[in-house]
Design an enzyme around this catalytic site. Structure first.
Site, PDB file in Angstrom:
ATOM      1  N   HIS A  78       1.868   4.524  -2.805  1.00 50.09           N
ATOM      2  CA  HIS A  78       1.938   5.973  -2.613  1.00 50.09           C
ATOM      3  C   HIS A  78       3.299   6.517  -3.040  1.00 50.09           C
ATOM      4  CE1 HIS A  78      -1.868   6.501  -0.651  1.00 50.09           C
ATOM      5  NE2 HIS A  78      -1.565   5.754   0.396  1.00 50.09           N
ATOM      6  N   HIS A 115       3.826   6.531  -6.741  1.00 53.99           N
ATOM      7  CA  HIS A 115       3.047   7.623  -7.324  1.00 53.99           C
ATOM      8  C   HIS A 115       3.815   8.940  -7.174  1.00 53.99           C
ATOM      9  CE1 HIS A 115      -1.316   9.408  -7.753  1.00 53.99           C
ATOM     10  NE2 HIS A 115      -0.476   9.880  -8.661  1.00 53.99           N
ATOM     11  N   HIS A 151       0.823  -1.206   0.000  1.00 54.59           N
ATOM     12  CA  HIS A 151       0.000   0.000   0.000  1.00 54.59           C
ATOM     13  C   HIS A 151       0.860   1.260   0.000  1.00 54.59           C
ATOM     14  CE1 HIS A 151      -3.762   2.215   1.150  1.00 54.59           C
ATOM     15  NE2 HIS A 151      -2.868   3.060   1.631  1.00 54.59           N
ATOM     16  N   GLU A 152       1.767   1.356   0.970  1.00 50.95           N
ATOM     17  CA  GLU A 152       2.580   2.566   1.087  1.00 50.95           C
ATOM     18  C   GLU A 152       3.582   2.690  -0.063  1.00 50.95           C
ATOM     19  OE1 GLU A 152       1.625   4.768   2.997  1.00 50.95           O
ATOM     20  OE2 GLU A 152       0.319   3.587   4.308  1.00 50.95           O
TER      21      GLU A 152
END
Length: 597
Positions: free
Chosen positions: A393, A396, A389-390
């Protein structure tokens, strides 16, 4: 008794390379002083912003330099504080950086009002005379879009001046929740004492021993209950702050004000609540299946996290978790994978919990820094998914800042959860496709369903709670700790259905959610998850150009409005379809689980 390690006891291989931002405090001080000097230069533009195109461009570039530098100053200080929230030196650094940012806001308050003295035709003429202004086209368009909500220069200066005070509720909550609050010691399944912490709470909720789960659940929420009036006071102040800003800027509600920052219609928010409320029957069925699968006479909230499939020990060491995550992300192809591997190996990640460390996981950084990740890693399946998940980020952020000028290098909160959730969806697909043990497949399926529960249903319940408490306050109603708890308890009853026992302790959960201080943030987890499911299916189905379009989305930053950026990637969040489709898939997966149980 298992004690939390001190920061100095953690191996440096598992700490982020934050010194790559500033080697020492002296270098930080140099940038701090540099910003103060640049503020002096900024003042010289007052009254001269629109004198000619060169002045306007010079101002905008100076504004970017100030923002870029102070971002480094603040982010470093805050991340150092997050390493150990008891560290007084970096508390002071963070306070100084916050005050500096408020000062910048005050000094720069003349900029937008002066630009608004021009009209769109003037801007076109300016850009023709100085093409360098074309880089700022979207930024300038955004100013004119929000013209009716921008105040006079003096009023903007006043608003900027109270910025430090406005941060008070979130800062107070963070210090109380992370530094001052101490949870009890309970006995684990082996009879050994273990202190409850934020990082250990969910693993304790996953414990196969129901007595451990219940003890941890009650001990944590009873601790919050001891401070319920303090937490209620802090949250009330934060709500009133949001309402104050919305009224001052002439919005008809605090929700409208929060969403308009990214040009998001309130209809998107309402569509989410409507879609989820129309599909609560699927969640109620899932709870009933969970109760049956766990062979429980009754099901409580402390039974929601423990795996349905018994006696599967998913003890995943961090190094193993990294390798599994990279394999799961393989559909994103070479460019993505090479950068992600570099991130794992070059100090992006602060891995393990230490005493005083901020309890949440996050990805954060600046235009000039690595896209850092803060974890509190425990050897669980959930924590492995947190890595994915992180990393989403951070990837991105990496692609955005390497493909956009500074002014557009960030991305809006509305699209922020898409990349992280695409990673999770790809990882769970890998786990399901590559597991031969039917019991483990069921285990992973349960995990995926938990992602739906936690990201769409739970976050939408949070979003509904936020909407209710803001609307009640806007109507002049007083919200006490008891009122917050009653609202929250009733929402849990509605979302989880009649099968679950509504434990009294769950009514205090609102007090521990940091996102309630982020001003209508959480709904974007649910919309982002829905968009991510849609995009991940395109990638997994090898749809032509799907990966390339997705990478272009990651590289777009804030060069366009978030709704438009997502449309270019192939998903339209102005409709109910993405959320409805996600919940349709959830229902199908629940039915599949029922057949496997």
């Amino acid at each position: 008794m298992s004690k939390v390690k001190l920061r100095d006891e953690i191996d440096s291989n598992f700490k982020w390379d934050i010194e790559s931002m500033y080697k020492n405090d002296e270098d930080w001080e140099k940038d701090f002083k540099k910003v103060k000097s640049l503020i002096g230069e900024l003042k010289l533009f007052k009254g001269n912003v629109i004198k000619n195109p060169d002045n306007l461009l010079g101002l905008l570039r100076l504004k970017d330099e100030i923002s870029r530098t102070v971002s480094n100053v603040y982010t470093f200080a805050k991340m150092k504080q997050d390493e150990d929230t008891n560290n007084a030196k970096y508390q002071e650094f963070t306070d100084r950086a916050t005050t500096l940012m408020v000062n910048i806001g005050e000094v720069s308050s003349f900029i937008v009002p002066e630009i608004l003295e021009l009209n769109k035709e003037d801007i076109l003429l300016f850009k023709k005379k100085n093409p360098g202004l074309n880089e700022y086209s979207h930024y300038l368009d955004e100013i004119f879009r929000q013209k009716e909500h921008i105040l006079s220069e003096k009023e903007e200066a006043i608003i900027a001046g109270v910025g430090d005070i406005a941060n008070g509720p979130e800062n107070t909550f963070s210090m109380l929740n992370n530094a001052d609050l101490e949870f009890p010691v309970i006995k684990d399944e082996n009879g050994e004492e273990i202190q409850i912490t934020h990082g250990r709470f969910i693993p304790l909720m996953e414990n196969k021993d129901r007595r451990v789960r219940e003890d941890a659940f009650k001990a944590l929420y009873e601790t919050y209950g001891n401070y319920k009036n303090t937490f209620a006071s802090i949250l009330n102040t934060n709500i009133k702050k949001n309402i104050f800003y919305s009224k001052v800027r002439r919005y008809n509600s605090s929700l409208n004000a929060a969403l308009d920052e990214d040009n998001i219609s309130v209809k998107v928010y309402d569509n989410l609540l409507e879609s989820v409320n129309d599909n609560l029957d699927k969640m109620h069925k899932y709870i009933e299946i969970r109760k049956r699968a766990l062979d429980l006479g009754d099901i409580h909230f402390y039974d929601l996290y423990t795996p349905i499939v018994k006696e599967i020990d998913m003890d995943i060491e961090y190094e193993e978790a990294k390798e599994i995550v990279l394999k799961g992300l393989s559909p994103l192809k070479r460019e993505y994978l090479e950068i992600a591997k570099k991130g794992f190996d070059s100090g992006w990640i602060d891995v393990y919990e230490n005493k005083g460390k901020r309890s949440v996981a996050y990805s954060w950084g600046t235009y000039d820094s690595k896209p850092f990740i803060l974890l509190n890693y425990q050897n669980t399946l959930d924590n492995m998914f947190t890595i994915a998940h992180e990393m989403g980020h951070s990837m991105h952020s990496y692609f955005s800042k390497n493909n956009q000028p500074y002014i557009y290098s960030g991305y809006s909160i509305f699209v922020a959860e898409v990349a992280s959730t695409v990673n999770e969806a790809l990882l769970i697909n890998y786990m399901l496709e590559n597991e031969v043990d039917p019991r483990k497949k069921l285990y992973f399926l349960n995990h995926f369903l938990e992602q739906f529960r936690g990201t769409i249903y739970r976050q939408t319940m949070f979003a509904e709670f936020e909407k209710i408490i803001h609307e009640k306050t806007e109507k002049g109603e007083s919200l006490t700790a008891e009122a917050f708890s009653n609202i929250y308890k009733n929402l849990n009853r509605k979302y989880y259905g009649e099968e679950i026992v509504i434990d009294e302790e769950i009514a205090m959960e609102w007090a521990r959610i940091p996102h309630f201080y982020y001003n209508f943030y959480v709904y974007q987890y649910a919309t982002g998850f829905s968009a991510a499911v849609y995009l991940s299916q395109k990638i997994l189905n090898n749809e032509e150009g799907a990966v390339e379009k997705y990478l272009e989305f990651l590289k777009s930053g804030s060069s366009d409005y978030p709704i438009e950026v997502l449309k270019k990637a192939g998903v339209d969040m102005t409709t109910k379809k993405p959320v409805d489709d996600a919940l349709k898939l959830f229902g199908e997966l629940v039915d599949k689980m029922e057949r496997l149980i």
